[in-house]
Design an enzyme around this catalytic site. Structure first.
Site, PDB file in Angstrom:
ATOM      1  N   LEU A  17      19.380 -10.592   5.569  1.00 15.91           N
ATOM      2  CA  LEU A  17      18.975 -10.694   4.159  1.00 15.91           C
ATOM      3  C   LEU A  17      18.259  -9.425   3.716  1.00 15.91           C
ATOM      4  O   LEU A  17      18.469  -8.929   2.611  1.00 15.91           O
ATOM      5  CB  LEU A  17      18.075 -11.916   3.949  1.00 15.91           C
ATOM      6  CG  LEU A  17      17.794 -12.227   2.476  1.00 15.91           C
ATOM      7  CD1 LEU A  17      19.077 -12.576   1.744  1.00 15.91           C
ATOM      8  CD2 LEU A  17      16.784 -13.353   2.329  1.00 15.91           C
ATOM      9  N   LYS A 118      -1.892 -12.224  -0.489  1.00 12.75           N
ATOM     10  CA  LYS A 118      -1.636 -12.913   0.772  1.00 12.75           C
ATOM     11  C   LYS A 118      -1.524 -14.417   0.626  1.00 12.75           C
ATOM     12  O   LYS A 118      -2.258 -15.030  -0.125  1.00 12.75           O
ATOM     13  CB  LYS A 118      -2.772 -12.619   1.752  1.00 12.75           C
ATOM     14  CG  LYS A 118      -2.502 -11.372   2.492  1.00 12.75           C
ATOM     15  CD  LYS A 118      -3.633 -10.997   3.382  1.00 12.75           C
ATOM     16  CE  LYS A 118      -3.160  -9.964   4.333  1.00 12.75           C
ATOM     17  NZ  LYS A 118      -2.305 -10.489   5.389  1.00 12.75           N
ATOM     18  N   CYS A 527       9.702  -6.678   6.736  1.00 18.32           N
ATOM     19  CA  CYS A 527       9.428  -7.516   7.894  1.00 18.32           C
ATOM     20  C   CYS A 527       8.537  -6.742   8.862  1.00 18.32           C
ATOM     21  O   CYS A 527       8.574  -5.516   8.889  1.00 18.32           O
ATOM     22  CB  CYS A 527      10.734  -7.872   8.605  1.00 18.32           C
ATOM     23  SG  CYS A 527      11.894  -8.756   7.554  1.00 18.32           S
ATOM     24  N   ASP A 610     -10.784   2.351  12.406  1.00 13.01           N
ATOM     25  CA  ASP A 610     -10.257   1.692  11.198  1.00 13.01           C
ATOM     26  C   ASP A 610     -10.324   0.175  11.330  1.00 13.01           C
ATOM     27  O   ASP A 610      -9.897  -0.373  12.344  1.00 13.01           O
ATOM     28  CB  ASP A 610      -8.787   2.076  10.993  1.00 13.01           C
ATOM     29  CG  ASP A 610      -8.624   3.548  10.622  1.00 13.01           C
ATOM     30  OD1 ASP A 610      -9.491   4.069   9.895  1.00 13.01           O
ATOM     31  OD2 ASP A 610      -7.626   4.157  11.055  1.00 13.01           O
ATOM     32  N   CYS A 654      -9.097  -0.868   3.558  1.00 13.14           N
ATOM     33  CA  CYS A 654      -8.417  -0.751   2.278  1.00 13.14           C
ATOM     34  C   CYS A 654      -8.220  -2.125   1.659  1.00 13.14           C
ATOM     35  O   CYS A 654      -8.356  -3.127   2.347  1.00 13.14           O
ATOM     36  CB  CYS A 654      -7.095  -0.021   2.420  1.00 13.14           C
ATOM     37  SG  CYS A 654      -6.318  -0.154   4.026  1.00 13.14           S
ATOM     38  N   GLU A 676     -11.023   1.854  -0.337  1.00 11.63           N
ATOM     39  CA  GLU A 676     -10.106   2.024  -1.469  1.00 11.63           C
ATOM     40  C   GLU A 676     -10.877   1.764  -2.749  1.00 11.63           C
ATOM     41  O   GLU A 676     -11.597   0.789  -2.843  1.00 11.63           O
ATOM     42  CB  GLU A 676      -8.966   1.018  -1.331  1.00 11.63           C
ATOM     43  CG  GLU A 676      -7.841   1.270  -2.293  1.00 11.63           C
ATOM     44  CD  GLU A 676      -7.554   0.067  -3.147  1.00 11.63           C
ATOM     45  OE1 GLU A 676      -6.475  -0.481  -3.017  1.00 11.63           O
ATOM     46  OE2 GLU A 676      -8.419  -0.300  -3.952  1.00 11.63           O
ATOM     47  N   HIS A 705      -0.889   5.451  -2.889  1.00 10.94           N
ATOM     48  CA  HIS A 705       0.326   4.631  -2.901  1.00 10.94           C
ATOM     49  C   HIS A 705       1.367   5.152  -3.873  1.00 10.94           C
ATOM     50  O   HIS A 705       2.468   4.622  -3.946  1.00 10.94           O
ATOM     51  CB  HIS A 705      -0.016   3.178  -3.205  1.00 10.94           C
ATOM     52  CG  HIS A 705      -0.931   2.595  -2.178  1.00 10.94           C
ATOM     53  ND1 HIS A 705      -2.298   2.628  -2.304  1.00 10.94           N
ATOM     54  CD2 HIS A 705      -0.685   2.020  -0.970  1.00 10.94           C
ATOM     55  CE1 HIS A 705      -2.844   2.082  -1.225  1.00 10.94           C
ATOM     56  NE2 HIS A 705      -1.888   1.711  -0.405  1.00 10.94           N
ATOM     57  N   CYS A 737      -6.590   6.043   1.247  1.00 17.25           N
ATOM     58  CA  CYS A 737      -6.035   5.555   2.513  1.00 17.25           C
ATOM     59  C   CYS A 737      -5.286   6.707   3.186  1.00 17.25           C
ATOM     60  O   CYS A 737      -5.310   7.837   2.698  1.00 17.25           O
ATOM     61  CB  CYS A 737      -5.109   4.364   2.241  1.00 17.25           C
ATOM     62  SG  CYS A 737      -4.660   3.439   3.726  1.00 17.25           S
TER      63      CYS A 737
HETATM   64  N1  GLN Z   1      -6.065   5.925   9.901  1.00 12.79           N
HETATM   65  C1  GLN Z   1      -5.010   5.177   9.309  1.00 12.79           C
HETATM   66  C2  GLN Z   1      -4.127   6.109   8.492  1.00 12.79           C
HETATM   67  O1  GLN Z   1      -4.609   7.026   7.943  1.00 12.79           O
HETATM   68  C3  GLN Z   1      -5.521   4.072   8.432  1.00 12.79           C
HETATM   69  C4  GLN Z   1      -4.418   3.194   7.917  1.00 12.79           C
HETATM   70  C5  GLN Z   1      -4.875   1.967   7.125  1.00 12.79           C
HETATM   71  O2  GLN Z   1      -5.945   1.908   6.614  1.00 12.79           O
HETATM   72  N2  GLN Z   1      -4.042   0.986   6.991  1.00 12.79           N
HETATM   73  O3  GLN Z   1      -2.936   5.904   8.365  1.00 12.79           O
HETATM   74 ZN    ZN Z   2      -6.356   2.193   4.378  1.00  7.69          ZN
END
Ligand code: GLN
Ligand code: ZN
Length: 765
Positions: A17, A118, A527, A610, A654, A676, A705, A737
């Site tokens: 899919l 989520k 996925c 992280d 984040c 973030e 993003h 991020c």
């Molecule tokens: N250190 C990771 C990166 O820079 C942090 C990723 C995340 O926060 N999801 O990709």
């Molecule tokens: Zn992040």
């Protein structure tokens, strides 16, 4: 006794899919073929469930993107902005659907998608319905009717599954002020009536209404809505057989409410909350059946039949065979499809596992065990199951006494830095000599197709390890030179050697296994393949030191060591169920702690751990938050506190709303936290300001993003805003991020703007 299933994975055994959808979106597949792919998957799923012997097989659990979005279209809850598309192009229903899921930027239109969030405490994401004050509802898509009819054609009277009316409203958001979405219930119910009428015409025997909100903390108003909605449905449809499904938690204080609803069968999750069996059995009215969710729908472990039989027998004693249904705890959507594709898993580990297909067999076998235990074939299955459990309890692969002992002997001191933050800050400043508004990034740099191709070639043996490492080192060198050139203060090596921030560490730690095909839907066509933590976790050797050390050798500026935290590793894996999660998390914490200490020994002065998943691990019930936060924070502290005062610990998170857990975030005691912030225009900082967050903070100043390059002036504005709530001496300057999904040109431009903005801020001091 009957068996049923709440939902089956719809991605297809080989993610058919996903592939079809992505091709369709790229304009490379006609709609008919996409529809055909859906049809084939549904048929396969139904046949598989029928062959496994499940009595009530679900329909409408299939979805091209998301089951909540399906309901949104079914009820005609289409926000106004999509009518531009509908009016202009008169598109296929599926195109409106995908536009709501993914946004639409074609044919001179630019329409944003629905918000995504989520699904309870899973890693599945749903699309959030948008409600207006004068929201109207209209039975607009008859997908559920079509799918029920489609199954009839192949001789199956399936059980249509849909989200119940109260949970549907609660899943959404009010998009304008002045009303409560629960007040829309009267307008929504006619849609359910229309659906039920048609399903009755098609002679559907059972209907499953999912009301997972019954396991959540509910307002008085929500409770009334439940009572009201089901009373109304029952009035109109006195003969409809309704299974009311709850999952992911226990009913707890909503037990009286749930058992008073006029439904035929109540489904409860006995994996998440086995303790609820007793009170539910006591409260269950005589006319109501009980569906025992005994096979874990969202983890990969084989069911322990002996254990489960005790539960089933207890239920039989109290309410008899006839009123009992057996089922997985929740939809199998959250399980990988089938173990049969795992040809490389260690067979010892494989025998402990059950994916969706195997879970169906478990449900059926449990019924046989409860009904005719004397049959030799049934006895054989029980024996096999007991052997697998015994092997797991005693396996040398799993149990390492040293690891267990080490966790048991963690002291308070192990979880505390040597000195308080102010003292550390002074020492670190002497050591690092950073300017005000220090600049840094979150860790990863663009994972270009070149970098990814090296990894692929290394994995399939086309290039040797030496060659691979040299290529990566060249990439690191370029990244370091370039960071020096634009004038960043704290550098990173770029994480080029990593595929994924959890997998990379899992592969190097003991106690983790990886599947070839264990895909689970995360959202839409995306996925994930979570690692399986099957045993005690320990670190046989350093994991990142070589890379960090190499990067540091190239520059006099500090290079951050870069690690994933214990809670995030736990949260994004399938976790063993034979010990509390806390225990597993602390084992991972000790492994990370060893790495932190080794990085320090090697001369790395700043180490980032992280923890983007710390918030999503929060339990569904607020009363359970504290217990979770206590061990999650402790795990982070254990991972980070092995270093000297002079070593600076960073953490990064984040997508987090911190308002309600800010004191626990502070309790993690990282020297610097990067978060973030740019999309919310620094709103998030309010939480930190109100609370008087004591340590240093790097509020993300631009959204990574999107490929858009922010102008220096925008960054300056955000920084000035940040400065009004957080003292300047506490502020760092960084993106939101990691940059791995970006391209180099935009990354270079954006970071240069960022460094310039920081310089300008310094002048203002
Ligand atoms: N250190 C990771 C990166 O820079 C942090 C990723 C995340 O926060 N999801 O990709
Ligand atoms: Zn992040």
């Amino acid at each position: 006794m009957r068996t049923h299933n709440l939902g089956y994975p719809r991605i297809g055994n080989n993610r058919e899919l996903k592939k079809a959808c992505e091709q369709y979106w790229a304009g490379k597949l006609p709609v008919e073929e996409l529809l055909q792919t859906g049809k084939i998957i549904r048929k396969q799923n139904w046949e598989l469930q029928k062959n496994s012997g499940i009595d009530l097989i679900p329909c409408n659990d299939f979805s091209y993107y998301d089951q909540v979005l399906d309901m949104t279209l079914t009820a005609g809850v289409i926000p106004d902005r999509y009518f531009k598309l509908i009016e202009k192009l008169n598109p296929h229903e599926l195109d409106v659907y995908f536009a709501m899921a993914r946004g639409y930027q074609k044919n001179g239109l630019d329409i944003t998608a629905l918000e995504m969030t989520k699904w309870f405490d899973t890693n599945y994401h749903y699309l959030v319905p948008e409600f207006k004050k004068n929201q109207s509802f209209k039975f607009s898509s008859n997908k559920i009717i079509r799918e029920h009819a489609e199954a009839l054609e192949s001789g199956l009277n399936t059980k249509p599954v849909l989200i119940g009316p109260v949970s549907y409203l609660l899943l959404g958001k009010e998009k304008e002020p002045g009303f409560d979405r629960l007040d829309l219930i009267d307008k929504l119910l006619p849609v359910y009536s229309d659906i039920f009428k048609q399903l009755e015409t098609q002679k559907a025997e059972w209907i499953q209404l999912d009301e997972p909100f019954l396991v959540m903390d509910l307002s008085g108003k929500a409770k009334e809505a439940f009572a009201y909605a089901y009373r109304e449905i029952r009035k109109k449809f006195p003969k409809l057989n309704i299974i009311l499904a709850t999952y992911f938690e226990g009913l707890k204080d909503n037990l009286a409410l749930a058992t008073a609803l006029p439904v035929n069968v109540l489904h409860i999750d006995l994996v998440r909350c086995p303790d609820q069996l007793h009170p539910v059995l006591l409260a269950l009215p005589e006319h109501m059946g009980l569906s025992l969710g005994v096979v874990d729908g969202r983890n990969v472990w084989k069911n322990d039949f002996m254990q489960t039989l005790k539960i089933i027998e207890k239920a039989i004693t109290k309410i008899g065979h006839d009123r009992i249904f057996l089922a997985p705890s929740c939809s199998l959507l959250h399980s990988p499809c089938s173990l049969k594709y795992e040809t490389r898993l260690n067979p010892e580990i494989k025998q402990w596992l059950a994916f969706a297909e195997e879970k169906l067999d478990e449900v059926v076998t449990l019924k046989q065990l409860a009904q005719s235990p004397e049959k030799p074939s049934v006895q054989e299955k029980l024996k096999e199951n007991q052997q697998a459990q015994a092997s797991r309890r005693s396996s040398r692969l799993i149990h390492h006494d040293k690891v267990k002992q080490r966790v048991n002997s963690i002291t308070d001191e192990d979880a505390r830095r040597k000195s308080p933050f102010e003292i550390r800050k002074r020492k670190q400043q002497q050591m690092l000599n950073l300017p005000a508004f220090p600049t840094t990034t979150i860790g990863s740099f663009p994972q270009t197709s070149e970098v990814r191709s090296w990894r692929a070639r290394f994995k399939n043996g086309e290039i040797k390890e030496d060659q691979y490492k040299n290529l990566l080192k060249e990439e690191i060198k370029k990244a370091i030179r370039w960071q020096e050139e634009i004038g960043l203060d704290v550098l990173v090596h770029g994480e080029f050697e990593r595929n994924d921030m959890v997998e990379y560490f899992g592969e190097q730690l003991e106690g983790f296994a990886f599947t070839q095909n264990g895909w689970v839907q995360s959202y839409g066509s995306r996925c994930v393949k979570p690692p399986i933590i099957y045993g005690d976790v320990w670190r046989p050797k350093p994991m990142t030191v070589e890379w960090s050390l190499y990067a540091q050798s190239l520059t006099t500026k500090p290079v951050k060591g870069m690690l994933t935290g214990p809670v995030t590793i736990l949260q994004w894996s399938f976790v063993r169920n034979d010990q509390p999660r806390k225990q597993t998390c602390l084992q991972i914490a000790l492994a990370i702690r060893d790495e932190v200490v080794d990085l320090e020994k090697a001369g790395i002065r700043i180490i980032q751990i992280d923890e983007p998943a710390i918030r999503e691990g929060l339990p569904l019930r607020k009363s359970d938050w504290k217990e979770y936060l206590d061990w999650a924070v402790k795990a982070f502290r254990v991972a980070s506190a092995g270093v000297q005062d002079e070593t600076q610990i960073h953490t990064h998170m984040c997508y987090s709303e911190f308002n309600d857990i800010i004191e626990h975030i502070a309790d993690m005691d990282a020297d610097v936290i990067t978060i973030e912030c740019s999309r919310s225009q620094m709103e998030l900082l309010d939480a930190f300001a109100h609370f008087n967050y004591p340590n240093d903070i790097g509020p993300g100043v631009y959204d990574i993003h999107s490929p858009r390059v922010p102008a220096k002036t925008e960054i300056l504005q955000l920084l000035s805003k940040a400065k009004t709530v957080i003292p300047a001496r506490q502020l760092w300057v960084n993106p939101d991020c990691g940059l791995k999904t970006r391209q180099w040109p935009e990354t270079e431009k954006a970071l240069s703007e960022m460094v310039e903005a920081a310089r300008e801020m310094r002048k203002s001091l």
